[in-house]
Enzyme design. Structure first.
Site, short mmCIF file in Angstrom:
data_model
loop_
_atom_site.label_atom_id
_atom_site.label_comp_id
_atom_site.label_asym_id
_atom_site.label_seq_id
_atom_site.Cartn_x
_atom_site.Cartn_y
_atom_site.Cartn_z
CB SER A 11 45.87 16.91 -9.53
OG SER A 11 47.26 17.52 -10.04
CG HIS A 36 44.57 20.82 -9.45
ND1 HIS A 36 43.96 22.26 -9.36
CD2 HIS A 36 45.18 20.85 -9.51
CE1 HIS A 36 44.72 22.68 -9.23
NE2 HIS A 36 45.74 22.18 -8.97
CG ASP A 38 48.68 20.62 -11.77
OD1 ASP A 38 47.98 19.66 -11.19
OD2 ASP A 38 48.45 21.37 -11.02
CG MET A 40 53.08 22.31 -14.87
SD MET A 40 53.64 20.04 -14.38
CE MET A 40 52.43 20.25 -12.68
CG HIS A 70 47.82 25.54 -10.91
ND1 HIS A 70 48.22 24.40 -9.44
CD2 HIS A 70 48.79 26.80 -10.12
CE1 HIS A 70 49.63 25.03 -9.34
NE2 HIS A 70 48.81 26.33 -9.60
CG MET A 72 52.11 25.59 -11.84
SD MET A 72 51.65 24.28 -11.57
CE MET A 72 50.50 23.30 -12.64
CG MET A 141 51.42 26.68 -4.98
SD MET A 141 50.18 25.44 -6.06
CE MET A 141 51.62 23.64 -5.84
CG ASP A 179 47.49 22.24 -6.03
OD1 ASP A 179 48.25 22.73 -6.81
OD2 ASP A 179 47.59 21.04 -5.64
C1 DX5 Z 1 51.87 20.37 -8.70
C2 DX5 Z 1 50.65 20.92 -8.82
C3 DX5 Z 1 49.68 19.78 -7.74
C4 DX5 Z 1 50.35 18.33 -7.60
C5 DX5 Z 1 49.57 17.21 -7.00
O1 DX5 Z 1 52.96 21.08 -9.57
O2 DX5 Z 1 50.24 22.55 -9.21
O3 DX5 Z 1 49.01 19.81 -8.57
O4 DX5 Z 1 49.63 17.22 -8.97
O5 DX5 Z 1 49.76 16.67 -6.60
P1 DX5 Z 1 50.27 15.59 -5.79
O6 DX5 Z 1 48.84 15.55 -4.29
O7 DX5 Z 1 50.44 14.08 -5.76
O8 DX5 Z 1 50.97 16.31 -4.11
ZN ZN Z 2 47.92 22.12 -8.89
#
Ligand code: DX5
Ligand code: ZN
Length: 221
Positions: A11, A36, A38, A40, A70, A72, A141, A179
């Site tokens: 990630s 990956h 992320d 947000m 991903h 979010m 998740m 994840d």
């Molecule tokens: C959380 C993200 C994850 C996160 C994982 O909202 O979707 O992808 O970055 O990070 P770790 O592996 O540190 O939990």
């Molecule tokens: Zn993620």
């Protein structure tokens, strides 16, 4: 059904935010194929991260990594095209917000990307059951989304088992991704429950020996 080759998708949220191009390059130099990303919006999750411009910038560096994107977002359907055009290879969207999930999943594929559906820890597997024949990936998740470095939630394991059972029973071939809080120990528990695709942020980027981390994880039985 033979199991899919295991994939580790680091990630980028846990990477060097002052130089994400070098973070992506580090992932590629270690022989990994997925990264990956992320995304947000500060609304669906209480944090802000990156937009399509990051994907486009990483592509301009010549990165050929598979961008596992991903979203979010409370309104993911509004951003599918922007992320597809910016270079996403897979776009995963959450089932929790209210929008036309089937239309959004179809749109992702119509733009040449693979599609994925994401469930938060408290969302039951039944929420995605109507869509499992129409997705390339289901992301379960294992933390509440929004931040890296959280504790893995073992209570999500039965949900993984349920979705893996549906996949087996119906002869489907979507990837089952986990994840949040994934390290070698929690990855092993998820693998035993049917996961084949692992997002790791903190555990991967803090590993003293990333190559050993990769080897152990991708060789889980
Ligand atoms: C959380 C993200 C994850 C996160 C994982 O909202 O979707 O992808 O970055 O990070 P770790 O592996 O540190 O939990
Ligand atoms: Zn993620």
């Amino acid at each position: 059904m033979p199991s899919l080759p295991l994939i580790l998708a680091p990630s980028i949220l846990a990477g060097d935010h002052a130089n994400l191009a070098s973070t992506a390059q580090q992932v590629a130099e270690l022989g990994l194929t997925w990264i990956h990303l992320d995304i947000m919006d500060g609304h669906f999750v209480p944090n802000l991260s990156f937009g399509p411009a990051l994907l486009a910038a990483l592509r301009r560096t010549g990165s050929t990594l598979f961008f596992d994107t991903h979203l979010m977002l409370s309104e993911p359907h509004r951003y599918i095209e922007a992320f597809a055009k910016a270079g996403a290879n897979l776009i995963s969207i959450h089932i929790e917000p209210t929008y036309d999930h089937r239309a959004a999943l179809h749109k992702i594929r119509s733009l040449g990307c693979q599609n994925g559906l994401v469930l938060n820890p408290q969302t039951p597997a039944s929420a995605i059951a109507p869509f499992i024949a129409d997705v390339d990936l289901i992301l379960v998740m294992t933390v509440q989304p929004g931040f890296g470095g959280q504790q893995f939630r073992h209570d999500v394991i039965p949900k993984l088992q349920q979705i893996a059972a549906w996949r087996q029973q119906r002869g489907l071939t979507f990837r089952l991704e986990v994840d949040g809080g994934i390290d070698l120990e929690t990855a092993s528990a998820c693998r035993a429950a049917g996961a084949d695709t692992f997002v790791a942020g903190t555990a991967f980027f803090r590993a003293t020996d990333p190559r050993a981390f990769i080897k152990t994880l991708t060789k889980l039985p």
